[in-house]
Motif scaffolding. Sequence first.
Motif, PDB file in Angstrom:
ATOM      1  N   GLU B 112       0.443  -1.029   0.209  1.00  0.00           N
ATOM      2  CA  GLU B 112       0.056  -0.274  -0.447  1.00  0.00           C
ATOM      3  C   GLU B 112       0.868   0.659  -0.113  1.00  0.00           C
ATOM      4  OE1 GLU B 112      -3.822   0.399   2.432  1.00  0.00           O
ATOM      5  OE2 GLU B 112      -3.410  -1.337   2.996  1.00  0.00           O
ATOM      6  N   VAL B 113      -0.037   1.790  -0.405  1.00  0.00           N
ATOM      7  CA  VAL B 113       1.100   3.301  -0.363  1.00  0.00           C
ATOM      8  C   VAL B 113       0.291   4.356  -0.077  1.00  0.00           C
ATOM      9  CG1 VAL B 113       1.613   5.282  -2.555  1.00  0.00           C
ATOM     10  CG2 VAL B 113       1.943   2.917  -2.586  1.00  0.00           C
ATOM     11  N   ILE B 114       0.234   5.093   0.850  1.00  0.00           N
ATOM     12  CA  ILE B 114      -0.060   6.643   1.534  1.00  0.00           C
ATOM     13  C   ILE B 114       0.133   7.775   1.653  1.00  0.00           C
ATOM     14  CG2 ILE B 114      -0.883   6.843   4.504  1.00  0.00           C
ATOM     15  CD1 ILE B 114       0.280   3.638   3.521  1.00  0.00           C
ATOM     16  N   LYS B 115       0.316   8.095   1.185  1.00  0.00           N
ATOM     17  CA  LYS B 115      -0.049  10.254   0.686  1.00  0.00           C
ATOM     18  C   LYS B 115      -0.446  11.278   1.907  1.00  0.00           C
ATOM     19  CE  LYS B 115       0.223  10.506  -4.225  1.00  0.00           C
ATOM     20  NZ  LYS B 115      -0.224  11.794  -5.002  1.00  0.00           N
ATOM     21  N   CYS B 116       0.753  11.488   2.712  1.00  0.00           N
ATOM     22  CA  CYS B 116       0.819  12.434   3.508  1.00  0.00           C
ATOM     23  C   CYS B 116       0.406  13.642   3.206  1.00  0.00           C
ATOM     24  CB  CYS B 116       1.829  12.034   5.400  1.00  0.00           C
ATOM     25  SG  CYS B 116       1.995  10.481   5.720  1.00  0.00           S
ATOM     26  N   PRO B 117       0.163  14.278   3.183  1.00  0.00           N
ATOM     27  CA  PRO B 117       0.163  16.096   3.162  1.00  0.00           C
ATOM     28  C   PRO B 117       0.452  16.826   4.306  1.00  0.00           C
ATOM     29  CG  PRO B 117      -2.698  15.529   2.925  1.00  0.00           C
ATOM     30  CD  PRO B 117      -1.720  14.245   3.759  1.00  0.00           C
ATOM     31  N   PRO B 118       1.016  17.908   3.650  1.00  0.00           N
ATOM     32  CA  PRO B 118       2.229  19.161   4.193  1.00  0.00           C
ATOM     33  C   PRO B 118       1.155  19.116   5.658  1.00  0.00           C
ATOM     34  CG  PRO B 118       1.732  19.362   2.493  1.00  0.00           C
ATOM     35  CD  PRO B 118       0.839  18.713   2.433  1.00  0.00           C
ATOM     36  N   ASP B 119       1.507  19.496   6.531  1.00  0.00           N
ATOM     37  CA  ASP B 119       1.463  20.433   8.015  1.00  0.00           C
ATOM     38  C   ASP B 119      -0.162  19.452   8.410  1.00  0.00           C
ATOM     39  OD1 ASP B 119       2.586  22.233   7.538  1.00  0.00           O
ATOM     40  OD2 ASP B 119       2.367  23.500   6.427  1.00  0.00           O
ATOM     41  N   VAL B 120      -0.098  18.306   8.398  1.00  0.00           N
ATOM     42  CA  VAL B 120      -1.287  17.335   8.756  1.00  0.00           C
ATOM     43  C   VAL B 120      -0.254  16.509   9.637  1.00  0.00           C
ATOM     44  CG1 VAL B 120      -2.884  15.566   8.316  1.00  0.00           C
ATOM     45  CG2 VAL B 120      -3.142  17.771   7.168  1.00  0.00           C
ATOM     46  N   ALA B 121      -0.925  16.646  11.131  1.00  0.00           N
ATOM     47  CA  ALA B 121       0.124  15.692  12.558  1.00  0.00           C
ATOM     48  C   ALA B 121      -1.009  14.371  11.794  1.00  0.00           C
ATOM     49  CB  ALA B 121      -0.851  15.714  13.698  1.00  0.00           C
ATOM     50  N   HIS B 122       0.516  13.418  11.921  1.00  0.00           N
ATOM     51  CA  HIS B 122      -0.011  12.230  12.678  1.00  0.00           C
ATOM     52  C   HIS B 122       0.673  11.261  12.500  1.00  0.00           C
ATOM     53  CE1 HIS B 122       2.531  13.027   9.185  1.00  0.00           C
ATOM     54  NE2 HIS B 122       3.257  11.289   8.910  1.00  0.00           N
ATOM     55  N   TRP B 123       0.409   9.268  12.625  1.00  0.00           N
ATOM     56  CA  TRP B 123       1.347   8.790  13.339  1.00  0.00           C
ATOM     57  C   TRP B 123       1.885   7.648  12.469  1.00  0.00           C
ATOM     58  CZ3 TRP B 123       0.588   3.805  15.128  1.00  0.00           C
ATOM     59  CH2 TRP B 123      -1.034   4.783  15.550  1.00  0.00           C
ATOM     60  N   HIS B 124       2.679   7.023  12.624  1.00  0.00           N
ATOM     61  CA  HIS B 124       2.821   5.783  11.490  1.00  0.00           C
ATOM     62  C   HIS B 124       3.552   4.126  12.785  1.00  0.00           C
ATOM     63  CE1 HIS B 124       5.807   7.226   8.710  1.00  0.00           C
ATOM     64  NE2 HIS B 124       5.032   8.027   9.464  1.00  0.00           N
ATOM     65  N   GLY B 125       2.811   3.234  12.731  1.00  0.00           N
ATOM     66  CA  GLY B 125       3.735   1.955  13.369  1.00  0.00           C
ATOM     67  C   GLY B 125       3.391   1.124  12.925  1.00  0.00           C
ATOM     68  N   ALA B 126       3.864  -0.179  13.484  1.00  0.00           N
ATOM     69  CA  ALA B 126       3.774  -1.192  13.064  1.00  0.00           C
ATOM     70  C   ALA B 126       2.290  -2.062  13.959  1.00  0.00           C
ATOM     71  CB  ALA B 126       5.266  -2.607  14.107  1.00  0.00           C
ATOM     72  N   THR B 127       2.093  -3.296  13.821  1.00  0.00           N
ATOM     73  CA  THR B 127       0.252  -3.450  14.518  1.00  0.00           C
ATOM     74  C   THR B 127       1.846  -4.041  15.731  1.00  0.00           C
ATOM     75  OG1 THR B 127       1.020  -5.155  14.007  1.00  0.00           O
ATOM     76  CG2 THR B 127      -0.720  -3.824  12.536  1.00  0.00           C
ATOM     77  N   PRO B 128       0.316  -4.482  17.069  1.00  0.00           N
ATOM     78  CA  PRO B 128       1.025  -4.650  18.030  1.00  0.00           C
ATOM     79  C   PRO B 128       1.561  -5.880  18.212  1.00  0.00           C
ATOM     80  CG  PRO B 128      -1.369  -3.353  18.597  1.00  0.00           C
ATOM     81  CD  PRO B 128      -1.176  -3.633  16.825  1.00  0.00           C
ATOM     82  N   ASP B 129       1.466  -6.973  16.644  1.00  0.00           N
ATOM     83  CA  ASP B 129       1.550  -8.386  16.821  1.00  0.00           C
ATOM     84  C   ASP B 129       2.701  -8.698  15.800  1.00  0.00           C
ATOM     85  OD1 ASP B 129      -0.510  -8.201  14.913  1.00  0.00           O
ATOM     86  OD2 ASP B 129      -1.615  -9.447  16.501  1.00  0.00           O
ATOM     87  N   GLU B 130       2.644  -7.269  14.593  1.00  0.00           N
ATOM     88  CA  GLU B 130       3.447  -7.670  13.703  1.00  0.00           C
ATOM     89  C   GLU B 130       4.497  -6.980  12.971  1.00  0.00           C
ATOM     90  OE1 GLU B 130       2.632  -9.353   8.887  1.00  0.00           O
ATOM     91  OE2 GLU B 130       0.813  -8.892  10.485  1.00  0.00           O
ATOM     92  N   ALA B 131       5.190  -6.615  12.604  1.00  0.00           N
ATOM     93  CA  ALA B 131       6.575  -5.686  12.271  1.00  0.00           C
ATOM     94  C   ALA B 131       6.129  -5.120  11.293  1.00  0.00           C
ATOM     95  CB  ALA B 131       7.616  -6.287  12.294  1.00  0.00           C
ATOM     96  N   MET B 132       6.316  -3.892  10.712  1.00  0.00           N
ATOM     97  CA  MET B 132       6.167  -2.788   9.261  1.00  0.00           C
ATOM     98  C   MET B 132       7.134  -2.577   8.942  1.00  0.00           C
ATOM     99  SD  MET B 132       4.952   0.089   7.481  1.00  0.00           S
ATOM    100  CE  MET B 132       4.527   1.131   8.947  1.00  0.00           C
ATOM    101  N   THR B 133       7.761  -2.851   8.041  1.00  0.00           N
ATOM    102  CA  THR B 133       8.715  -1.814   7.147  1.00  0.00           C
ATOM    103  C   THR B 133       8.380  -1.220   6.068  1.00  0.00           C
ATOM    104  OG1 THR B 133      10.374  -3.582   7.737  1.00  0.00           O
ATOM    105  CG2 THR B 133      10.693  -1.507   5.419  1.00  0.00           C
TER     106      THR B 133
END
Lengths: 164, 164
Positions: B112-133
């Motif tokens: 998947e591809v996610i576009k984060c617009p400028p100046d919009v607060a956000h966070w990203h990370g793994a799920t609690p039980d699986e790694a993510m790169t």
Amino acid sequence: MKHHLKNLLPIAVVLVAACTNNQKTVEATKNDQPVFPKGERVSNANFTGTVWVNYLAETDTVHHVNIGSVTFEPGARTNWHYHKGGQILLVTEGKGLYQEKGKAVQVINHGEVIKCPPDVAHWHGATPDEAMTHIAIGTNTNIGGAVWLQPVTEEEYKYPDETK
Amino acid sequence: MKHHLKNLLPIAVVLVAACTNNQKTVEATKNDQPVFPKGERVSNANFTGTVWVNYLAETDTVHHVNIGSVTFEPGARTNWHYHKGGQILLVTEGKGLYQEKGKAVQVINHGEVIKCPPDVAHWHGATPDEAMTHIAIGTNTNIGGAVWLQPVTEEEYKYPDETK
């Protein structure tokens, strides 16, 4: 469009035949997990050989980049071209070739990153005997996109001697 | 820096312990071929949990992007933050979470591809039980980079109910 694919078919057959002597490479490629699906087969005259593209992000008026995962089957490559705003390549699978006008052909491997400066003619593709996939990031797309030039001839498409 | 790693260690131990019930996920992750080496362990206060970064392209005055491959171990995530010039994420392995301020947490999967617009607060990370790169592409870096805010609390770090 169909005519173009038909024209490419004999080249692809020759390349597959040329590849069968390198069993080790073929097996290694077969076991790889693709990072992104290889997408649609490219059917325009800006490429030689069999090329697949998966458009990951179209350009927009906010981010000013476009992103695609491009897979070159052995022997396939772009035409010569340049980008008004530059480009960055992230090699995600296999082994390929990259050349800027006036410089030597260089081998690019899985894991390598290549920055193509704006307005510098270059080409990229697979090696003759191994497929290559890269993520291509077009930068500063608000300035302009790719400008396509002539095909890379068989004479130009050469594996550098030092890596044979 | 060392102090910070020590502070994170108990969290990492808890996360590994929490993960052992999900043998299938752990096995699947173990067999994955990384697209890019996971790089160096991140040791700053802008992240919770164990995070690795491989800087693929530093920003420059020509392309105006920076690119890094970031690996979040299960439970790890960024702090809340925003980008002056925006960001694009390409998920290359595993399964993660993404949230923009005021919106629901969403699951993001390999491919998947996610576009984060400028100046919009956000966070990203793994799920609690699986790694993510993901490959993180900072765009319009000539405008500015990331602005870091507060950590994502345990209350905010929630797997969306509909995907459980």
